[in-house]
Motif scaffolding. Structure first.
Motif, PDB file in Angstrom:
ATOM      1  N   ALA A 127       0.876  -1.258   0.044  1.00  0.00           N
ATOM      2  CA  ALA A 127      -0.040  -0.045  -0.163  1.00  0.00           C
ATOM      3  C   ALA A 127       0.663   1.143   0.111  1.00  0.00           C
ATOM      4  CB  ALA A 127      -0.998   0.177   1.123  1.00  0.00           C
ATOM      5  N   GLN A 128       1.919   1.236   0.596  1.00  0.00           N
ATOM      6  CA  GLN A 128       2.796   2.415   0.510  1.00  0.00           C
ATOM      7  C   GLN A 128       3.607   2.502  -0.769  1.00  0.00           C
ATOM      8  OE1 GLN A 128       3.394   4.410   3.395  1.00  0.00           O
ATOM      9  NE2 GLN A 128       4.211   5.625   1.684  1.00  0.00           N
ATOM     10  N   LYS A 129       3.860   1.727  -1.335  1.00  0.00           N
ATOM     11  CA  LYS A 129       4.465   1.914  -2.730  1.00  0.00           C
ATOM     12  C   LYS A 129       3.435   2.263  -3.693  1.00  0.00           C
ATOM     13  CE  LYS A 129       7.639  -2.279  -2.357  1.00  0.00           C
ATOM     14  NZ  LYS A 129       7.868  -3.876  -2.849  1.00  0.00           N
ATOM     15  N   VAL A 130       2.110   1.944  -3.610  1.00  0.00           N
ATOM     16  CA  VAL A 130       1.208   2.633  -4.406  1.00  0.00           C
ATOM     17  C   VAL A 130       0.994   4.100  -3.984  1.00  0.00           C
ATOM     18  CG1 VAL A 130      -1.252   2.566  -5.230  1.00  0.00           C
ATOM     19  CG2 VAL A 130       0.058   0.398  -5.107  1.00  0.00           C
ATOM     20  N   ALA A 131       1.064   4.254  -2.617  1.00  0.00           N
ATOM     21  CA  ALA A 131       0.894   5.740  -2.221  1.00  0.00           C
ATOM     22  C   ALA A 131       2.182   6.576  -2.619  1.00  0.00           C
ATOM     23  CB  ALA A 131       0.794   5.599  -0.592  1.00  0.00           C
ATOM     24  N   ASP A 132       3.109   6.125  -2.646  1.00  0.00           N
ATOM     25  CA  ASP A 132       4.352   6.842  -3.055  1.00  0.00           C
ATOM     26  C   ASP A 132       4.148   7.036  -4.720  1.00  0.00           C
ATOM     27  OD1 ASP A 132       5.606   6.732  -0.680  1.00  0.00           O
ATOM     28  OD2 ASP A 132       6.755   4.965  -1.135  1.00  0.00           O
ATOM     29  N   VAL A 178      -1.183  11.500  -0.237  1.00  0.00           N
ATOM     30  CA  VAL A 178      -1.627  10.313   0.291  1.00  0.00           C
ATOM     31  C   VAL A 178      -1.516  10.748   1.470  1.00  0.00           C
ATOM     32  CG1 VAL A 178      -1.941   8.001   0.927  1.00  0.00           C
ATOM     33  CG2 VAL A 178      -1.272   8.803  -1.428  1.00  0.00           C
ATOM     34  N   ALA A 179      -2.680  11.100   2.499  1.00  0.00           N
ATOM     35  CA  ALA A 179      -2.505  11.308   4.070  1.00  0.00           C
ATOM     36  C   ALA A 179      -1.849  10.095   4.741  1.00  0.00           C
ATOM     37  CB  ALA A 179      -4.070  11.565   4.619  1.00  0.00           C
ATOM     38  N   GLU A 180      -2.461   8.943   4.302  1.00  0.00           N
ATOM     39  CA  GLU A 180      -2.024   7.587   5.354  1.00  0.00           C
ATOM     40  C   GLU A 180      -2.589   6.412   4.589  1.00  0.00           C
ATOM     41  OE1 GLU A 180      -3.473   7.645   9.180  1.00  0.00           O
ATOM     42  OE2 GLU A 180      -5.551   8.088   8.621  1.00  0.00           O
ATOM     43  N   ILE A 227      -6.404   3.524   1.294  1.00  0.00           N
ATOM     44  CA  ILE A 227      -5.419   4.522   0.786  1.00  0.00           C
ATOM     45  C   ILE A 227      -6.306   5.579   0.879  1.00  0.00           C
ATOM     46  CG2 ILE A 227      -4.017   5.341  -1.094  1.00  0.00           C
ATOM     47  CD1 ILE A 227      -3.683   2.088  -1.965  1.00  0.00           C
ATOM     48  N   ASP A 228      -5.734   6.591   1.931  1.00  0.00           N
ATOM     49  CA  ASP A 228      -6.555   7.970   2.223  1.00  0.00           C
ATOM     50  C   ASP A 228      -5.715   9.017   1.560  1.00  0.00           C
ATOM     51  OD1 ASP A 228      -8.014   9.790   3.163  1.00  0.00           O
ATOM     52  OD2 ASP A 228      -7.438   9.676   5.420  1.00  0.00           O
ATOM     53  N   THR A 229      -6.423   9.282   0.158  1.00  0.00           N
ATOM     54  CA  THR A 229      -5.838  10.365  -0.682  1.00  0.00           C
ATOM     55  C   THR A 229      -6.310  11.915  -0.176  1.00  0.00           C
ATOM     56  OG1 THR A 229      -7.661  10.310  -2.158  1.00  0.00           O
ATOM     57  CG2 THR A 229      -5.627   8.844  -2.417  1.00  0.00           C
ATOM     58  N   GLU A 230      -5.160  12.845  -0.328  1.00  0.00           N
ATOM     59  CA  GLU A 230      -5.855  14.069  -0.119  1.00  0.00           C
ATOM     60  C   GLU A 230      -5.852  14.864  -1.488  1.00  0.00           C
ATOM     61  OE1 GLU A 230      -2.788  15.898   2.534  1.00  0.00           O
ATOM     62  OE2 GLU A 230      -3.979  15.135   4.181  1.00  0.00           O
ATOM     63  N   LEU A 231      -7.061  15.136  -2.028  1.00  0.00           N
ATOM     64  CA  LEU A 231      -7.275  15.356  -3.438  1.00  0.00           C
ATOM     65  C   LEU A 231      -7.081  17.073  -3.544  1.00  0.00           C
ATOM     66  CD1 LEU A 231     -10.139  12.922  -4.394  1.00  0.00           C
ATOM     67  CD2 LEU A 231      -7.642  12.672  -4.601  1.00  0.00           C
ATOM     68  N   THR A 232      -6.561  17.342  -4.767  1.00  0.00           N
ATOM     69  CA  THR A 232      -6.480  18.833  -5.007  1.00  0.00           C
ATOM     70  C   THR A 232      -7.968  18.898  -5.617  1.00  0.00           C
ATOM     71  OG1 THR A 232      -5.588  18.090  -6.958  1.00  0.00           O
ATOM     72  CG2 THR A 232      -4.138  19.064  -5.349  1.00  0.00           C
ATOM     73  N   LEU A 256     -19.404   0.831   3.378  1.00  0.00           N
ATOM     74  CA  LEU A 256     -19.788   2.224   3.980  1.00  0.00           C
ATOM     75  C   LEU A 256     -18.765   2.612   5.039  1.00  0.00           C
ATOM     76  CD1 LEU A 256     -23.604   2.552   3.655  1.00  0.00           C
ATOM     77  CD2 LEU A 256     -21.885   3.273   1.786  1.00  0.00           C
ATOM     78  N   TRP A 257     -18.711   1.823   6.012  1.00  0.00           N
ATOM     79  CA  TRP A 257     -17.992   2.061   7.176  1.00  0.00           C
ATOM     80  C   TRP A 257     -16.476   2.027   6.880  1.00  0.00           C
ATOM     81  CZ3 TRP A 257     -21.223  -2.180   9.905  1.00  0.00           C
ATOM     82  CH2 TRP A 257     -20.569  -3.353  10.016  1.00  0.00           C
ATOM     83  N   ASN A 258     -15.981   1.315   6.183  1.00  0.00           N
ATOM     84  CA  ASN A 258     -14.775   1.276   5.668  1.00  0.00           C
ATOM     85  C   ASN A 258     -14.345   2.496   5.049  1.00  0.00           C
ATOM     86  OD1 ASN A 258     -13.628  -0.957   6.915  1.00  0.00           O
ATOM     87  ND2 ASN A 258     -14.157  -2.268   5.186  1.00  0.00           N
ATOM     88  N   SER A 259     -15.408   3.381   4.380  1.00  0.00           N
ATOM     89  CA  SER A 259     -14.902   4.591   3.663  1.00  0.00           C
ATOM     90  C   SER A 259     -15.399   5.798   4.346  1.00  0.00           C
ATOM     91  CB  SER A 259     -15.946   4.528   2.255  1.00  0.00           C
ATOM     92  OG  SER A 259     -15.457   3.173   1.258  1.00  0.00           O
ATOM     93  N   GLY A 260     -15.629   5.345   5.703  1.00  0.00           N
ATOM     94  CA  GLY A 260     -15.922   6.628   6.809  1.00  0.00           C
ATOM     95  C   GLY A 260     -17.344   6.871   6.784  1.00  0.00           C
ATOM     96  N   LEU A 261     -18.395   6.341   6.166  1.00  0.00           N
ATOM     97  CA  LEU A 261     -19.923   6.598   6.351  1.00  0.00           C
ATOM     98  C   LEU A 261     -20.750   5.769   7.182  1.00  0.00           C
ATOM     99  CD1 LEU A 261     -20.390   7.667   2.540  1.00  0.00           C
ATOM    100  CD2 LEU A 261     -19.941   9.027   4.478  1.00  0.00           C
TER     101      LEU A 261
END
Length: 807
Positions: A23-28, A37-39, A170-175, A250-255
């Protein structure tokens, strides 16, 4: 967005993530090409030794008011559990923490005795295994978690896997420009381009009934407010708890899962990036949907809050004249779906992003839906998402899908096309990419294209509204091609002599002088509110307003430095700053008739308030008018301007104290003002006495440039004389100085006040002022006779003109 690895693998089976290292490789890779990627990791902390258990028997405990004994089967063994859960029932599937289980809060479960009964573990709630209150279903918030009837788990299964919380995220911080990645679908396209993996988009078979949608509801949409607007009707649904697989997503996506109707709309939003809303058809009294601008009315949203709408500011979905929804932001309570709902209207639309953003900011309702509308929705997928939602809703809630989509707006515009050649790309980037490489990248991005020679005509899919010009397309190419392949070259420069201009040198000198005088430099906003913008002005002019301000507090360009410097001082004062000393040199703005751009003037302002920091002498004295005037005099003196600097009492500045304010002149030029701010205004800004000056920086620069004459140092010594005068209190020192300077002759070099005394022995309404006069003859040593002659003439004129007695 929280991107579920398991969800991605559902459509891209060879997605190369199996653990956190992957997951870290994909995040990089994402950070280098797409977005930060926030985390990455697990949405919910991992627990050990949790299993799915089935409640076989429930017994009461004698003399216990709330504890019970539950016999729970964990697959291979039955366990006796003492529990106080109010919602426990026989034959339920629950989460059992066995002896040795370690919960996220560090609690270790051991066999123990409660009320004299052995408890061989613990039945847990979702919160006890790490679920946040915001995502745990409300149905179970008062007790243990019970698996829904529609589940795919077996007794004895690992509960962590059964709940799906072993899913990596994989938690992305989108522009702001990458709204397409606010969906699983958008991330599939992105991962496909980066990793060269194929995927298959989700699809469901839609089965319509013979009952027509258009016979049940009508729709009318203002085309200025939306690009697409579609409705579907599903009759005879059954509202209940969602199946477990849907709740997991849903709950894994924060809803938080709510019920199967609401959960389907949220699921489709996460999957396709298309926000949706469900209305209870039977609560729509008029069955006439209108999308229009708001009226002056109150509206209660689903969060229970009532908002005052203003005429023409927000997009509202009406049932005839009854508001039902703040479009793109949040629905209302009037047509809310409940367990009693039987007929549902599903809405899928693309609303005006600017108006949605303004509504969300105005009411502080930043929802998952508004976040997507603000960044741009794939308008070509709007109808497909609605069909998918209707089919899924039929699958989880039953019912019949009415025949036909009701289209309020159905503009089928073609994709944007951009012409770009191989040489455009290579010349822009300095690369040596081959034609086949460019073709490969367009294919990886799923961009259709036509090729003629070395020139491409690329069709930009509507899911990518951020790509509008050739430079955007080059950026898309290079991020996939690899920034590391772009050659590094030093820029070509022309060797020109550099240095500071006279104005730049003077600006730096001004800053250093004011810093040396004990002031601190401030840099405040050029934007302020309409009321403050026109205060403390040195000249007249219309204000400059912004067409699209972010807030009313920052909607107008300032017309004086003091208007915003005072706000900065107030910010410090309310935080208990006792010694405030600020200055700012900046730009002010005035509207010009017939000219689009504003007129820009420059000003210098200073401000002091409070009490100077204490010293070892403990002689604290509050700031006063003479302190700020002394700072201004010292500053102007450092400029060594040719013309005489004078101060005249003034009452024309409405924001200033009428008896403690003076206009400042350099010769005949009006420079600015100095004095105390009106106490009413000081109180408004929660400050005590505030003393300020504000001068015209452009005039200072102009006068300074006229003052570039060389004056040699004095070759001959000068002499000093002190003059003590008894004067009426009403006579100002400036008037006395005028008479002295007018009669002192050519040898007077400097005049300054050295003492002021007032006492009963001087007489009623009298004061004593002492002046020091410096005389210098540049051609020879000045004589006593020359000085005595000047002093005699001065004394005579002071007595004649002002009735002053020399002491």
């Amino acid at each position: 967005m929280k991107v579920s690895v398991n969800w991605i693998k559902e459509y891209m089976p060879d997605f190369p993530v199996n653990d956190q290292v992957d997951a870290q490789k994909v995040a990089d890779r994402l950070a280098l090409t797409s977005t930060e990627v926030a985390e990455n990791g697990y949405q919910i902390p991992q627990s050990s030794n949790l299993v799915v258990g089935k409640v076989l028997e429930i017994r009461t405990i004698e003399n216990s008011s709330h504890l019970k004994i539950a016999i729970v089967n964990a697959g291979k063994k039955d366990y006796q559990i003492v529990t106080g859960a109010p919602n426990i029932e026989k034959n339920q599937l629950v989460v059992l923490a066995l002896p040795g289980a370690l919960l996220p809060n560090g609690k270790k479960i051991e066999a123990t005795t409660l009320d004299g009964e052995i408890s061989q573990g613990m039945l847990v709630s979702l919160q006890e295994i790490g679920f946040d209150d915001s995502i745990a279903p409300k149905k179970h918030e008062a007790g243990i978690y019970v698996f829904p009837k529609d589940n795919d788990v077996k007794v004895g299964d690992d509960a962590v896997k059964a709940l799906g919380i072993d899913d990596l995220m994989i938690d992305t911080e989108l522009t702001a420009n990458r709204g397409d990645m606010l969906s699983i679908r958008g991330n599939l396209y992105e991962f496909s381009a980066l990793l060269e993996k194929e995927f298959k988009l989700p699809d469901l078979d839609l089965q319509e009934s013979n009952k027509l949608s258009k016979s049940q509801i009508s729709v009318n949409v203002d085309p200025k407010l939306a690009d697409r607007y579609y409705l579907r009707i599903i009759n005879n649904v059954k509202v209940e708890e969602s199946p477990l697989w849907l709740q997991r997503r849903l709950w894994n996506s924060g809803l938080r899962p709510i019920n199967n109707l609401v959960d389907v709309t949220n699921y489709v939003m996460l999957l396709f990036g298309q926000p949706m809303h469900a209305f209870d058809l039977n609560k729509l009294e008029h069955k006439n949907i209108r999308v229009a601008l708001s009226k002056d009315e109150k509206f209660k949203t689903l969060d229970g809050n009532t908002h005052q709408l203003k005429d023409g500011e927000d997009i509202v979905v009406y049932d005839d004249e009854e508001p039902q929804m703040l479009a793109g932001v949040m629905g209302g309570t009037k047509s809310e779906v409940t367990e009693k709902t039987r007929d549902v209207v599903l809405e899928s639309a693309v609303f005006n992003p600017i108006l949605v953003r303004k509504t969300a900011r105005r009411f502080n309702l930043h929802s998952q839906a508004s976040q997507r509308f603000e960044r741009g929705i794939d308008i070509s997928n709007c109808k497909n998402a609605l069909n998918f939602a209707a089919a899924l809703l039929q699958e989880v809630a039953g019912g019949e899908i009415a025949k036909g989509i009701i289209a309020g707006l159905d503009d089928q515009s073609s994709d944007k096309k951009i012409k770009i050649s191989l040489s455009d790309i290579n010349n822009y980037l300095g690369t040596d990419a081959k034609l086949a490489e460019v073709e490969n990248i367009w294919q990886r991005l799923n961009f259709e294209y036509d090729l003629s020679g070395e020139e491409f005509v690329v069709s930009i899919p509507k899911r990518r509204p951020d790509i509008t010009i050739k430079a955007d397309l080059i950026e898309e190419f290079v991020r996939i091609y690899g920034y590391e392949k772009v050659p590094a070259r030093l820029p070509q420069t022309v060797n020109k002599q550099s240095g500071l201009t006279v104005d730049e040198k003077l600006d730096r000198a001004i800053k250093n002088v004011l810093l040396g005088l004990g002031l601190n430099q401030a840099i405040s906003y050029s934007l302020t509110d309409p009321e403050a913008a026109c205060t403390f002005t040195l000249g007249k002019g219309d204000e400059v307003s912004l067409s699209h301000p972010m807030s009313q507090e920052h909607s107008v360009m300032r017309q004086s430095i003091l208007s915003t410097l005072l706000q900065a001082a107030s910010y410090n004062a309310v935080r208990e700053a006792d010694d405030i000393r600020l200055f700012e040199s900046g730009t002010v703005f005035f509207k010009q008739n017939g000219v689009q751009l504003p007129k820009e003037d420059h000003q210098i302002a200073g401000l002091i308030s409070g009490v100077p920091n204490s010293n070892w002498q403990h002689n604290q004295k509050k700031y006063d008018f003479y302190y700020i005037k002394g700072i201004l005099e010292s500053f102007l003196s450092s400029l060594a301007l040719k013309s005489i600097i004078s101060y005249q009492a003034s009452g024309q500045h409405k924001e200033m104290h009428p008896g403690r304010t003076a206009d400042v002149y350099v010769g005949d030029h009006y420079l600015g003002f100095v004095g105390q701010i009106n106490p009413k205004i000081s109180k408004k800004y929660k400050m005590n006495s505030v003393f300020v000056f504000q001068i015209d920086s452009d005039l200072v620069h102009e006068l300074y440039k006229m003052n570039q004459d060389y004056t040699p140092l004095d070759k001959f010594p000068g002499t000093e004389r002190d003059l003590s005068l008894l004067v009426d209190k009403k006579i100002e020192s400036a008037e006395i100085e005028r008479v002295i300077k007018a009669n002192a002759g050519n040898y007077l070099r400097k005049l300054q006040v050295i003492d002021l005394y007032q006492g009963k022995e001087l007489g009623e309404n009298k004061k004593s002022i002492s002046y020091r006069l410096d005389f210098v003859n540049t051609q020879a040593t000045i004589t006593d006779a020359q000085v005595n002659q000047s002093i005699k003439r001065i004394e005579g004129e002071l007595t004649k003109q002002l009735s002053i007695m020399v002491r």
